[in-house]
Design an enzyme around this catalytic site. Structure first.
Site, mmCIF file in Angstrom:
data_model
loop_
_atom_site.group_PDB
_atom_site.id
_atom_site.type_symbol
_atom_site.label_atom_id
_atom_site.label_comp_id
_atom_site.label_asym_id
_atom_site.label_seq_id
_atom_site.Cartn_x
_atom_site.Cartn_y
_atom_site.Cartn_z
ATOM 1 N N ASP A 78 0.848 -1.201 0.000
ATOM 2 C CA ASP A 78 0.000 0.000 0.000
ATOM 3 C C ASP A 78 0.885 1.254 0.000
ATOM 4 O O ASP A 78 1.812 1.360 0.810
ATOM 5 C CB ASP A 78 -0.878 -0.046 1.262
ATOM 6 C CG ASP A 78 -1.953 1.019 1.265
ATOM 7 O OD1 ASP A 78 -2.413 1.397 0.166
ATOM 8 O OD2 ASP A 78 -2.351 1.464 2.365
ATOM 9 N N ALA A 208 -11.376 5.032 2.628
ATOM 10 C CA ALA A 208 -12.785 4.623 2.637
ATOM 11 C C ALA A 208 -13.303 4.184 4.012
ATOM 12 O O ALA A 208 -14.428 3.702 4.119
ATOM 13 C CB ALA A 208 -12.992 3.507 1.614
HETATM 14 P P1 13P Z 1 -8.586 5.028 5.772
HETATM 15 O O1 13P Z 1 -7.687 5.961 6.519
HETATM 16 O O2 13P Z 1 -9.890 5.664 5.430
HETATM 17 O O3 13P Z 1 -8.764 3.733 6.465
HETATM 18 O O4 13P Z 1 -7.897 4.708 4.366
HETATM 19 C C1 13P Z 1 -6.946 3.697 4.275
HETATM 20 C C2 13P Z 1 -6.242 3.688 2.974
HETATM 21 O O5 13P Z 1 -6.585 4.370 2.037
HETATM 22 C C3 13P Z 1 -5.063 2.808 2.874
HETATM 23 O O6 13P Z 1 -4.432 2.946 1.662
HETATM 24 O O1 G3H Z 2 -3.114 5.136 3.595
HETATM 25 C C1 G3H Z 2 -2.296 4.966 4.493
HETATM 26 C C2 G3H Z 2 -2.417 3.767 5.320
HETATM 27 O O2 G3H Z 2 -3.448 3.934 6.261
HETATM 28 C C3 G3H Z 2 -1.093 3.353 5.912
HETATM 29 O O3 G3H Z 2 -0.735 4.091 7.031
HETATM 30 O O4 G3H Z 2 1.778 4.269 6.927
HETATM 31 O O5 G3H Z 2 0.533 4.496 9.090
HETATM 32 O O6 G3H Z 2 0.719 2.278 7.984
HETATM 33 P P1 G3H Z 2 0.659 3.770 7.796
HETATM 34 ZN ZN ZN Z 3 -4.562 4.974 0.943
#
Ligand code: 13P
Ligand code: G3H
Ligand code: ZN
Length: 303
Positions: A78, A208
């Site tokens: 991610d 989301a």
């Molecule tokens: P939220 O902060 O709404 O859970 O979004 C998570 C997200 O987009 C991770 O890539």
């Molecule tokens: O969109 C971001 C995610 O919620 C990841 O957050 O870098 O704190 O794990 P993080």
């Molecule tokens: Zn995100």
């Protein structure tokens, strides 16, 4: 299953593949058991900071173990920001990556994303790109609609120039607990135009999380202090009818876990075994995942 196939199936059949981040082992346990129980495909997401938290050594073991499970599961990086982190995720066994060049100038985003697509595709790994900015403001103040939201025409060009398998767009959601300034709103009108320009590309919706008021109340009641939390679960209830095929949620699981742990600790001051409050957290994560899979994603019994 390769992620792009999962997403195209969801787009065709009218449901959304839940993409849930796991910030710790307990959240992973909760999400995985519900995905199997409800027979839902699932994308398990790991950010770079989560990778660092787990350590590569242990995470590669977790990834190998997950890959042996007979269930449609995709393990996804991610918000990868560099080709190096993408290579690291692929080395660890991820089958899909996101390259997020959304805050770069457009040409640089294209260049970075294309370099990731060339590399990842040579390894059989799917790529999600991002166009548009998921933020309401920057250092100079509030962003205008033109600065924030994904341009449909540019989306078409971006997909053609980079070869991404899926595209994350900015249509009003935001990361974290404070999602909206003013009236909560998702720009489904912009989404429709994007869908017309790139009809075969699954759309990804970040930011989301629903941010349930009850969860925030519980956290604050049991000693926490979370201000200005704004979400809206109604805005997503018809999202499964669109080309949104992957929905990203992380914050809701952090909140569910934290509120259950705070409550457990407050009500059981004599307990100090992390597995006791960890189990309370896992149960809360399960409830959180169930509701989102059944009511938002409609992905139960689609595995
Ligand atoms: P939220 O902060 O709404 O859970 O979004 C998570 C997200 O987009 C991770 O890539
Ligand atoms: O969109 C971001 C995610 O919620 C990841 O957050 O870098 O704190 O794990 P993080
Ligand atoms: Zn995100």
């Amino acid at each position: 299953m390769k992620q792009v196939r999962m997403l195209k199936k969801a787009m065709k059949e009218g449901y959304i593949v839940p993409a849930f981040n796991f910030a710790n082992f307990e959240i992973l346990r909760g999400i995985l058991s519900v995905a199997k129980e409800l027979n839902s495909p699932i994308i398990l997401q790991v950010s770079e900071s989560a990778m660092n938290y787990f350590s590569d050594e242990l995470l590669s073991g977790i990834v190998q173990a997950i890959r042996k499970i007979r269930h449609p599961i995709s393990i996804h990086l991610d918000h990868g920001k560099t080709l190096n982190v993408v290579k690291r995720a692929i080395r660890l066994g991820f089958d899909s990556v996101m390259i997020d060049g959304s805050i770069l100038p457009y040409e640089k985003n294209v260049k970075l994303t294309k370099s990731v697509v060339d590399y990842a595709h040579s390894k059989g790994v799917s790529v999600e790109g991002e166009l548009g900015v998921l933020a309401v403001s920057n250092d100079d103040g509030l962003l205008s609609d033109g600065e924030r939201f994904t341009s449909p025409k540019q989306a078409k060009e971006f997909v053609a120039m980079t070869g991404v398998d899926s595209l994350a767009v900015s249509i009003g959601t935001n990361h974290g607990v404070n999602k909206y300034v003013g009236e909560p709103k998702i720009r489904y009108d912009i989404l429709k135009k994007i869908e017309k320009e790139i009809p075969n590309i699954p759309i990804v919706l970040h930011g989301a999380s629903l941010i349930e008021a009850k969860c925030i109340e519980d956290i604050n009641h049991f000693g926490g202090k979370i201000d200005k939390a704004i979400g809206n679960e109604n805005l997503l209830k018809n999202a499964y009818k669109t080309h949104i095929s992957k929905i990203n949620m992380d914050t809701d699981f952090r909140l569910a876990f934290t509120s259950a742990v705070r409550k457990y600790m407050s009500e059981n001051p004599d307990k100090y075994n992390p597995r006791d409050y960890g189990n309370a957290g896992i149960e809360a994560v399960k409830e959180c995942a169930k509701f989102r899979i059944v009511s938002i994603c409609k992905s139960n019994n689609r595995a």
